[in-house]
Design an enzyme around this catalytic site. Structure first.
Site, mmCIF file in Angstrom:
data_model
loop_
_atom_site.group_PDB
_atom_site.id
_atom_site.type_symbol
_atom_site.label_atom_id
_atom_site.label_comp_id
_atom_site.label_asym_id
_atom_site.label_seq_id
_atom_site.Cartn_x
_atom_site.Cartn_y
_atom_site.Cartn_z
ATOM 1 N N SER A 430 0.818 -1.210 0.000
ATOM 2 C CA SER A 430 0.000 0.000 0.000
ATOM 3 C C SER A 430 0.852 1.260 0.000
ATOM 4 C CB SER A 430 -0.952 -0.013 1.205
ATOM 5 O OG SER A 430 -2.035 -0.880 0.932
ATOM 6 N N ALA A 636 -2.799 -7.885 -6.464
ATOM 7 C CA ALA A 636 -2.411 -6.757 -5.619
ATOM 8 C C ALA A 636 -3.599 -5.824 -5.413
ATOM 9 C CB ALA A 636 -1.254 -5.998 -6.251
ATOM 10 N N ASN A 639 -6.109 -7.593 -3.001
ATOM 11 C CA ASN A 639 -5.732 -8.080 -1.681
ATOM 12 C C ASN A 639 -4.699 -7.249 -0.926
ATOM 13 O OD1 ASN A 639 -7.266 -10.614 -1.800
ATOM 14 N ND2 ASN A 639 -5.878 -11.060 -3.492
ATOM 15 N N TYR A 640 -3.998 -6.370 -1.620
ATOM 16 C CA TYR A 640 -2.895 -5.681 -0.954
ATOM 17 C C TYR A 640 -3.007 -4.168 -0.911
ATOM 18 C CZ TYR A 640 -0.345 -10.044 -0.681
ATOM 19 O OH TYR A 640 0.038 -11.315 -0.365
ATOM 20 N N LEU A 641 -3.808 -3.605 -1.799
ATOM 21 C CA LEU A 641 -3.820 -2.148 -1.900
ATOM 22 C C LEU A 641 -5.042 -1.566 -1.213
ATOM 23 C CD1 LEU A 641 -2.653 -1.989 -5.603
ATOM 24 C CD2 LEU A 641 -1.284 -1.795 -3.517
#
Length: 682
Positions: A430, A636, A639-641
Site C-alpha cells: 500500500s 495486488a 488483496n494488498y492495496l
DNA sequence: TTATTTACTTAGTATCAACTCT
DNA sequence: AGAGTTGATACTAAGTAAATAA
C-alpha cells in the site's frame, strides 16, 4: 462495538440460508459416444464411465501428459471399476478417450453457439438458482454468498509438481456437509432422501457450510461474498493494522538491524528473516517474502517461503571489483510454484550473517535452522558454542517452518498488537502504491493550473474564423485521463512486481502484440502523410503572401498577426507584412484567400495533432501490454492495496473511480468509499 | 512444548460474456 | 453476422496464522 465483537469472537447473531447447491447427478454418455480399450469399444459401468469422462474432458490440457497425473488417475480410476473392468483395463496407454473428449468439446461449442433466446433462458435459470441458493440472511441483512455450489467431482489439478495431481476428487454428498446457521432459523432442507452430516450453530465463525475434501483431507467452506458486510469489515481492519505498522515500522527496522549484531544465533536469524520479509527499497531492491509455513512433505509441491528457505535457494555474491556491493541471490519456488528469482543488494551485516548461517550445511538444510526445532543451531545460544557443536550435523535437516513462523509472529506480536508477518506485505504494497502514484502523477496538478492561466480562450484574430477553426489544446481532458490511468497501472504494476505476482504469458500475446505493432506502423505512416499535407498547406499560404504581400493593408496585417495561427509561430513570419501598403478594396480579396489558406493549414494541423495523439496512445498501449506480459495486477489490487488510496487519488485528480474499479470491485470496496476523502493518507 | 486442526486470505487459470472489428 | 479480442467471473488450490489437542 467492533472492538467488542473482535474480542469475544462473536461474528453474527442471526444466520439463515438454504445450504449448498449440489452438483447434479452424473448423466451417462449418449449411445454414440464410446470409450475404447485396446482398439475395441468397451461399455463401462456408470461409476467407471463418470471417472473416464473426467479424464476425457481434460485431454487437451498439459497435465494429462504428466506421468504423476496419469499414474494417480489410473490408480484411482481402477478403484471405481467393477472387477471385470479392472481385469480388462490394465494399461492407461491402451485407453482411448478421444471420442469422449470430442463429445464434450462439441457440447461446449453447441452451448456457445446457441440461439440468443435459448441463451437468455439459460441465463435466467442460472439467475433463479443464484436467487434461491446464492443469498443468506445475516443479522437482518440479505448478503450474497461467495460460492454456493459444492465443488463438482473431478480430477485434482494441483499446481507445479504436485504429488497428488490426477487423483479423483470425490463427489460431495449432503452426508459430508456440516451446516452452520442460527438455531432458531429455518434450517436448510437436505436434498430428498438425504441428511446433513451435522447442523451446528457456531456464531464465532463466518462459514455457512463445510465438508472435508478427500485429496488433502482439509476443509472446504461455503462462505460469504467479499461484498458482504462482515467481509468488508475484516478487509478494513486488515488495512488498519497495516496503517498502525506504518507508525512503528521505523522502530522495528532499527531493532532488527541492531539484532543483526546480537551474540545469539537465534536472535540474528530472526532479525535476518524479518528483514527478508520486510525489505523495501524500490524500484527493484525489495524482497517482500511470504512467511513460509511448514508443509507436510510429499503431500504438496515443494515450495517455500522465508522461514522454509533452504541453503540451496540462496547464493551470496561478495562485493566485486566493479563495486556491486553485497548481493544476495534468491531463487526458489514460492506459493503456487511461482518462481521467485531476485538479486538484492543488502547490508554487509546481513551478508556476513547469511555466510555464517550457511556455513557447513548441505544444500537441503534450512537456512534459518536456529528457528526450527531439529536444526543444528536450534538450541545453541552463542556462536562460540556453535563452533564446538559442528558434529551435530545431520539432525533432521528437513524439519522446517512452523516453529520459525510462530516464533516470528510471536516476536512481532510483542512489537505491535495484531502484527504478523503478512502485514508487512500489505503495508509495503500500500505504501508503494501511494508513493508511486505521487511520483508518477506529480506533473498533473501543475499542468492543470497552467491550463487555467494560458488556456485556449485568448483573443482571436478578426479573420472571421469560426469557432471550430480554433486550435484546441489537443483534447487535453481525455488525453490526460489516459495518461493518469496509465500512471495508475504503472503504480499498480510496481506493487505486483514487488509481490511477485506472475501469470502465464497469455496464449494470444504474441499475435495481439503483432497486430498492435501493425496498427502502430499504419498510424506512423498516416502521421507522415499528414505532415506532408500540412507542409503543402503551409507552402500554399506562404505563396499567397509571396505573390501579393503589398496588397495587405496595415490594419489587416495586424489582424493577421493576431490570429492564433500566426501567434503559434506558423508559416507567416512575423514582420512579413510590415511594409505592406494600404490598398483598399483589393485587400479584402487577399484577406479571403489568406483566410481560406490559413483555415486549410489549421485543419491539417489539427489532423496531424490528432493522429500524433492516436499514435502516442497506441504506443502507450503497447508499452502497457509489454510491461504486463507476465505480471498479474489483479491480486495486488484485490488483496494488498488499501482501496482508500486509490479512491482518494481519483478524487484528487478528477479520475472517475469506474476507470479504476469495475462493478464487482466497487461492491467489494464499498466500505472504503465513504471513508476516503481526497486527502486520505494511508 | 509441539503437532494437528480449523478458518480464513491470497492466488492463478479456465471459461464465459461482452465488446470490437471486418 | 461472425471471428477475434479482451475483460470479468467462477473456481478452487495454496497459502497464513490462530486455536486446539496431544
Amino acid at each position: 462495538m467492533w472492538e467488542e465483537t473482535r474480542k469475544s469472537g462473536v461474528k453474527w447473531q442471526q444466520l439463515e440460508h438454504k445450504g449448498p447447491y449440489f452438483t447434479p447427478a452424473y448423466e451417462p454418455l449418449p449411445d454414440g459416444v464410446h470409450f475404447f480399450y485396446d482398439g475395441k469399444p468397451v461399455q463401462l459401468s456408470l461409476a467407471a464411465e463418470e471417472v473416464a469422462t473426467f479424464y476425457g474432458k481434460m485431454l487437451h490440457l498439459e497435465c494429462t501428459t504428466k506421468e504423476v497425473f496419469r499414474r494417480n488417475f489410473f490408480s484411482d480410476w481402477r478403484k471405481e471399476m467393477t472387477a471385470e473392468e479392472r481385469k480388462l483395463i490394465t494399461h492407461l496407454d491402451k485407453c482411448d478417450f478421444t471420442e469422449i473428449h470430442r463429445h464434450f468439446m462439441e457440447r461446449a461449442e453447441a452451448r456457445r453457439t446457441l440461439p440468443r433466446e435459448q441463451k437468455q433462458k439459460l441465463k435466467e435459470e442460472a439467475e433463479k438458482l443464484q436467487q434461491e441458493f446464492g443469498y443468506c440472511v445475516l443479522d437482518g441483512h440479505r448478503e450474497k454468498i461467495g460460492n454456493f455450489k459444492t465443488e463438482p467431482p473431478g480430477l485434482f489439478r494441483g499446481r507445479g509438481d504436485h504429488p497428488k495431481m490426477g487423483m479423483l476428487k470425490r463427489r460431495v454428498m449432503p452426508e459430508d456437509v456440516v451446516i452452520n446457521c442460527s438455531r432458531d432459523s429455518k434450517i436448510p432442507e437436505p436434498p430428498a432422501g438425504h441428511r446433513w452430516r451435522e447442523v451446528r450453530s457456531d456464531n464465532t465463525v463466518l462459514w455457512l457450510a463445510a465438508w472435508v475434501e478427500n485429496i488433502q483431507n482439509s476443509f472446504k467452506y461455503i462462505v460469504l461474498n467479499p461484498s458482504s458486510k462482515p467481509k468488508g469489515e475484516m478487509d478494513w481492519q486488515k488495512y488498519e493494522v497495516a496503517r498502525r505498522l506504518k507508525g512503528v515500522v521505523d522502530k522495528i527496522r532499527a531493532q532488527y538491524q541492531a539484532d543483526w549484531k546480537s551474540p545469539e544465533m537465534k536472535k540474528r536469524q530472526l532479525a535476518v528473516a524479518l528483514y527478508f520479509i520486510d525489505k523495501l527499497a524500490p524500484p527493484s531492491n525489495s524482497l517482500a517474502l511470504r512467511t513460509g509455513n511448514e508443509k507436510e512433505e510429499g503431500e504438496t509441491a515443494d515450495t517455500v517461503g522465508c522461514c522454509s528457505l533452504r541453503v540451496e535457494h540462496v547464493r551470496l555474491h561478495a562485493p566485486s571489483a566493479g563495486g556491486q556491493g553485497h548481493v544476495v541471490e534468491l531463487d526458489f519456488l514460492g506459493k503456487d510454484s511461482i518462481r521467485y528469482k531476485n538479486h538484492v543488494t543488502v547490508e554487509k551485516l546481513v551478508f556476513q550473517n547469511l555466510e555464517h548461517f550457511m556455513e557447513d550445511k548441505d544444500p537441503k538444510d534450512n537456512l534459518f535452522d536456529a528457528l526450527t526445532p531439529g536444526g543444528k543451531h536450534g538450541s545453541v545460544q552463542a556462536d562460540i558454542v556453535l563452533e564446538k557443536e559442528l558434529n551435530v550435523l545431520d539432525l533432521d535437516p528437513q524439519a522446517a517452518g512452523s516453529e520459525c513462523t510462530s516464533s516470528l509472529n510471536k516476536h512481532l506480536q510483542d512489537l505491535m498488537e495484531g502484527l504478523t508477518a503478512k502485514v508487512f506485505r500489505t503495508y509495503n504494497a500500500s505504501v508503494t502504491l501511494q508513493e508511486q502514484l505521487r511520483v508518477l502523477t506529480r506533473g498533473f496538478q501543475i499542468s492543470l493550473f497552467q491550463k487555467e492561466m494560458t488556456g485556449p480562450g485568448i483573443a482571436l484574430g478578426l479573420l472571421c474564423l469560426t469557432q471550430k477553426d480554433i486550435v484546441q489544446p489537443p483534447q487535453e481532458a481525455e488525453d490526460s485521463l489516459t495518461c493518469k490511468i496509465l500512471a495508475y497501472n504503472r503504480a499498480n504494476r510496481a506493487v505486483a512486481v514487488l509481490c511477485n505476482h506472475q501469470r502465464a504469458v497469455p496464449k494470444t500475446f504474441e499475435k495481439s502484440m503483432q497486430t498492435l505493432q501493425k496498427k502502430i506502423e499504419a498510424k506512423k505512416a498516416q502521421v507522415a502523410e499528414a505532415r506532408v499535407e500540412l507542409q503543402k498547406a503551409e507552402t500554399d499560404l506562404r505563396m499567397i503572401g509571396d505573390h501579393k504581400p503589398k496588397s495587405i493593408d496595415v490594419a489587416t496585417c495586424r489582424q493577421l498577426k493576431s490570429t492564433p495561427y500566426a501567434l503559434r509561430g506558423g508559416v507567416v513570419p512575423s514582420g512579413y507584412f510590415e511594409n505592406a501598403t494600404p490598398c483598399g478594396s483589393e485587400s479584402q480579396h487577399i484577406l479571403d484567400s489568406i483566410r481560406v489558406a490559413t483555415s486549410g493549414v489549421l485543419q491539417k494541423q489539427r489532423r496531424l495533432l490528432k493522429l500524433e495523439e492516436q499514435l502516442a496512445r497506441l504506443r502507450a498501449k503497447a508499452t502497457d501490454k509489454e510491461e504486463n506480459k507476465q505480471v498479474a495486477l489483479g491480486t495486488a489490487k484485490l488483496n494488498y492495496l488499501d482501496p482508500r488510496i486509490s479512491i482518494a487519488w481519483c478524487k484528487r485528480f478528477g479520475v472517475p473511480v469506474e476507470k479504476i474499479y469495475n462493478k464487482t470491485q466497487r461492491e467489494r470496496f464499498a466500505w472504503a468509499f465513504n471513508q476516503a476523502g481526497e486527502d486520505f493518507e494511508f
